[in-house]
Structures are given as structure tokens and as C-alpha cells.
Write a protein that holds these residues in place. Structure first.
Motif, PDB file in Angstrom:
ATOM      1  N   ARG A   1       0.818  -1.223   0.000  1.00 41.32           N
ATOM      2  CA  ARG A   1       0.000   0.000   0.000  1.00 41.32           C
ATOM      3  C   ARG A   1       0.849   1.270   0.000  1.00 41.32           C
ATOM      4  NH1 ARG A   1      -1.728  -3.765   3.311  1.00 41.32           N
ATOM      5  NH2 ARG A   1      -0.810  -2.772   5.143  1.00 41.32           N
TER       6      ARG A   1
ATOM      7  N   ASP B   1     -14.190   4.694   0.375  1.00 41.32           N
ATOM      8  CA  ASP B   1     -14.537   4.105   1.672  1.00 41.32           C
ATOM      9  C   ASP B   1     -14.789   2.603   1.551  1.00 41.32           C
ATOM     10  OD1 ASP B   1     -14.258   6.508   2.975  1.00 41.32           O
ATOM     11  OD2 ASP B   1     -16.394   7.008   2.923  1.00 41.32           O
TER      12      ASP B   1
ATOM     13  N   LEU C   1     -11.433   0.915   1.586  1.00 38.36           N
ATOM     14  CA  LEU C   1     -10.893   0.824   2.948  1.00 38.36           C
ATOM     15  C   LEU C   1     -11.626  -0.244   3.757  1.00 38.36           C
ATOM     16  CD1 LEU C   1     -10.411   4.583   3.940  1.00 38.36           C
ATOM     17  CD2 LEU C   1      -8.703   2.996   3.058  1.00 38.36           C
TER      18      LEU C   1
ATOM     19  N   PRO D   1      -7.037   2.781   8.823  1.00 41.91           N
ATOM     20  CA  PRO D   1      -6.680   3.407   7.539  1.00 41.91           C
ATOM     21  C   PRO D   1      -5.325   4.109   7.520  1.00 41.91           C
ATOM     22  CG  PRO D   1      -8.953   3.896   8.137  1.00 41.91           C
ATOM     23  CD  PRO D   1      -8.313   3.285   9.344  1.00 41.91           C
TER      24      PRO D   1
ATOM     25  N   ILE E   1      -2.510   2.937   5.143  1.00 41.90           N
ATOM     26  CA  ILE E   1      -2.428   3.291   3.727  1.00 41.90           C
ATOM     27  C   ILE E   1      -1.282   4.292   3.628  1.00 41.90           C
ATOM     28  CG2 ILE E   1      -3.602   4.348   1.767  1.00 41.90           C
ATOM     29  CD1 ILE E   1      -4.930   1.774   2.550  1.00 41.90           C
TER      30      ILE E   1
ATOM     31  N   PRO F   1      -6.807   9.826   7.259  1.00 41.07           N
ATOM     32  CA  PRO F   1      -7.997   9.151   7.801  1.00 41.07           C
ATOM     33  C   PRO F   1      -8.624   9.841   9.006  1.00 41.07           C
ATOM     34  CG  PRO F   1      -6.001   7.944   8.367  1.00 41.07           C
ATOM     35  CD  PRO F   1      -5.595   9.003   7.389  1.00 41.07           C
TER      36      PRO F   1
END
Length: 372
Positions: free
Chosen positions: A189, A203, A206, A218, A221, A229
Motif C-alpha cells: 500500500r 470508503d 478501505l 486506515p 495506507i 484518515p
């Protein structure tokens, strides 16, 4: 009628820098054993924290209303960390990789968060001995933030080229001006974010990652650009650490101006072209390899163009918002970067002259508080 920025959001700023703690005798990285962080928390509170490796200290500004406030805060943080390190007989530097340190020799901070990351990612995490600059720009609307994130991706290689400052890795000249991203690419990621057509699709993405235990929150990421986030910001994470405050603040000002210009276009019911991430990835690779001295692809012309020319086009693109943001002096410093080279160019010049990586470390630490 043109929309004035005074009628738009303030585009507040937050700046995070990661510093390397160095033994002045060996010039190698040195575990600070939390003393610098503990001392920093007394004076700076939540603005300083430990990172996964004990030789890394991360600092973050408070929310800044403009670039001038960001300069004041970053300058203050650099001064304080330098003072705290000196009290422990240590020095501090700002570069995205250390010229010769070995990741195998570094101690991991005793914190459940970092133990979990190491347990999950093993040597990928242990070897992640890199230092970065993150810049937050305040945007209240998530819908707008997502659109700006999609559009701003095009400019990431331009900004990246200006910050390149990691030419060495474990004692070798890598041939890249920015090797940090190559180290970080081993993480999941990471890299350029993919295109999302709506906040709902973002969303949903996620939600799938959390439900399937790919991530537990989150914040894992780690893209080059993301909607934060928890904060109402978009966060630029692609940059190498800059040698000096002047360089950092120049980049902060450019990033803020890019967001402000894209927002201004959005409010005028226009938008910047969105290009395929696969194409932008080609420019990112070129920026990492050659910094400002190479060629990037002009996707409109479908031809290679000197990176410096595209940077000048970027300055023209943002010019109509710079004065309203009050950041022209800071942005004009880009001409100094283009003239003398990025941190990587300067590190390589020192090594070419001296043949000594220890001399490169001395150069890095000498630049840390320059101009403060």
C-alpha cells in the motif's frame, strides 16, 4: 469573474519531518535511547515522537495558518532537536537515507505499534531505514479532497524531483538521486494512489481492507498522497527529507499553492486533466533516478521535456494564487534549488570531491540548522 482565494478555505498546513541522530565521532546512526524524545516531550509535548528505529526522531508542527507560521515552527523544531541531541553528545541531520549505515545494526523502538509492524512485515519493516517529509494541507470536504487528490497526482513527480536527497544506501552510490522510495516500495500500500471516482468507492476500498485483516486502521495506507484518515487534510508523502529549512518551506509553499490552484479551478467548475497512474509512475521513476537533471514526460505534448522546464511550467500554473497565499518569497527559493542542485546533487558533489562518505555525513549535519 475570477474567484479570489479570500473567499476560499485557508489551506492550513501541517509539516512532519524525520531526522537522523548521528554519532559525531563515527558519523554512523546512533540510537538515542529515547532521551531526545523524552526531553523533547517536556519542551515540545506532542510535537516530537519516536519512530520505529531508535536513530530516527519525528517532529510535527501545530496547525499553521500560512507558510510563514510553518517556517517559524519548523525552524523552532529543528533548533530544539539539535539542542537536545547536543546535550547527549550527538548531532542531527536531514537526509532521506544515511550514506553508509546498516539497517541490521539499528535498534527497534520498544513500542507495541512497532512490534506489530515488525511482526507483520518482518525484514521489510526492519530494513525501512528511511526519513521523509510529509505535508498536510487542510481541506474540510472529503468529496473535494478526493477530487483534488486525483488531480494533484500529476504534479507529484515534479515536487519529488525538487526534494531528491537519498543517493546513497549502505555505503553505495545507488545511481538514483532518491533511493528512499525504492526502499519503501517493499511495503504494501505504498506508491502512487489509484484513481477513485467517489468517496463512497474510496470508503468501500478501505472497508474491504479492514474486514479482510489487511489493515487494522486506515493509517496503514502509506501512499505518496492520501486523504488523511483522521484529519481534514490531504497529505503529500512523496517527498524526500530536505537538507535545510529553506528547502522544506519552499516545497511546503509549492504544495499549498498546487492545492489552492486546483481548488480554485474546482470552484470555477473546471478541473485539471487526470492522467493514468501508470503514466505518472513513469515520471516518478525518472524523478527518482535523475532528480531535476533529467527528463520527464509532458503527457499533453506526448514527448520528453527537461524536468526543469516542467518545474517552470508548474510555477506558471500556480502563479495566480501565490501572492494571495503570501508565499512568493518562499516559492522563489525554487530557483536556488534549480541553480545549486537538490540535496542529492550536493551530497554527490561532496563525495566526488572528497571520496569520503563521512564527509558527506558532516555536510548533511552542517546543513541541518543552516539559516536558523
Amino acid at each position: 469573474m475570477p474567484i479570489a482565494l479570500k473567499n476560499l478555505p485557508k489551506f492550513t498546513l501541517g509539516v512532519e519531518e524525520e531526522y537522523m541522530i548521528i554519532d559525531p565521532k563515527t558519523r554512523d546512526l546512533r540510537s538515542h535511547m529515547s532521551k531526545i524524545v523524552e526531553g523533547g516531550k517536556i519542551q515540545l509535548r506532542e510535537q516530537v515522537k519516536a519512530e520505529m528505529h531508535q536513530s530516527v526522531v519525528e517532529v510535527g508542527t501545530n496547525i499553521c495558518q500560512n507558510v510563514a507560521e510553518a517556517r517559524s515552527e519548523v525552524s523552532h523544531l529543528r533548533k530544539k532537536i539539535a539542542e537536545l541531541a547536543a546535550a547527549q553528545g550527538l548531532t542531527v541531520g536531514a537526509s532521506s537515507t544515511h550514506p553508509f549505515a546498516k539497517w541490521q545494526d539499528q535498534e527497534i523502538t520498544d513500542d507495541p505499534r512497532y512490534h506489530n509492524i515488525v511482526n507483520e512485515l518482518k525484514d521489510i519493516a526492519r530494513s525501512n531505514l528511511i526519513f521523509g517529509l510529509h505535508v498536510h494541507v487542510g481541506i474540510e470536504s472529503r468529496d473535494v479532497a478526493l477530487q483534488l487528490m486525483n488531480q494533484a497526482c500529476y504534479f507529484l513527480p515534479h515536487i519529488y524531483a525538487l526534494t531528491t536527497n537519498s543517493p546513497f544506501w549502505e555505503g553505495r552510490n545507488t545511481g538514483f538521486k532518491a533511493f528512499r522510495a525504492k526502499v519503501f516500495a517493499k511495503f504494501p500500500r505504498t506508491g502512487l494512489p489509484e484513481y477513485f471516482d467517489s468517496v463512497q468507492s474510496y470508503d468501500n476500498f478501505l472497508e474491504i481492507l479492514v474486514k479482510t485483516n489487511c489493515i487494522d486502521n486506515p493509517k496503514k495506507i502509506w501512499w505518496d498522497l492520501r486523504m488523511h484518515p483522521f484529519f481534514s487534510t490531504i497529505e503529500f508523502r512523496i517527498c524526500d527529507m530536505c537538507l535545510t529549512v529553506d528547502e522544506t518551506i519552499c516545497i511546503v509553499a509549492i504544495i499549498q499553492a498546487v492545492v489552492a490552484k486546483l481548488y480554485k479551478l474546482h470552484m470555477s467548475n473546471t478541473s485539471f486533466n487526470i492522467y493514468r497512474i501508470a503514466l505518472i509512475r513513469e515520471n516518478k521513476f525518472r524523478a527518482a533516478r535523475n532528480g531535476i537533471e533529467g527528463l520527464l514526460i509532458d503527457f499533453g505534448k506526448k514527448e520528453e521535456v527537461p524536468t526543469k522546464d516542467l518545474i517552470m511550467e508548474l510555477l506558471e500554473f500556480i502563479d495566480d494564487v501565490v501572492d494571495e497565499l503570501g508565499s512568493r518569497n518562499e516559492i522563489n527559493y525554487v530557483h536556488e534549488i534549480l541553480k545549486k542542485g537538490t540535496g542529492a546533487d550536493q551530497q554527490l558533489a561532496v563525495f566526488e570531491k572528497t571520496g569520503s562518505l563521512e564527509a558527506v555525513v558532516d555536510f548533511i549535519t552542517g546543513k541541518f540548522t543552516e539559516g536558523l
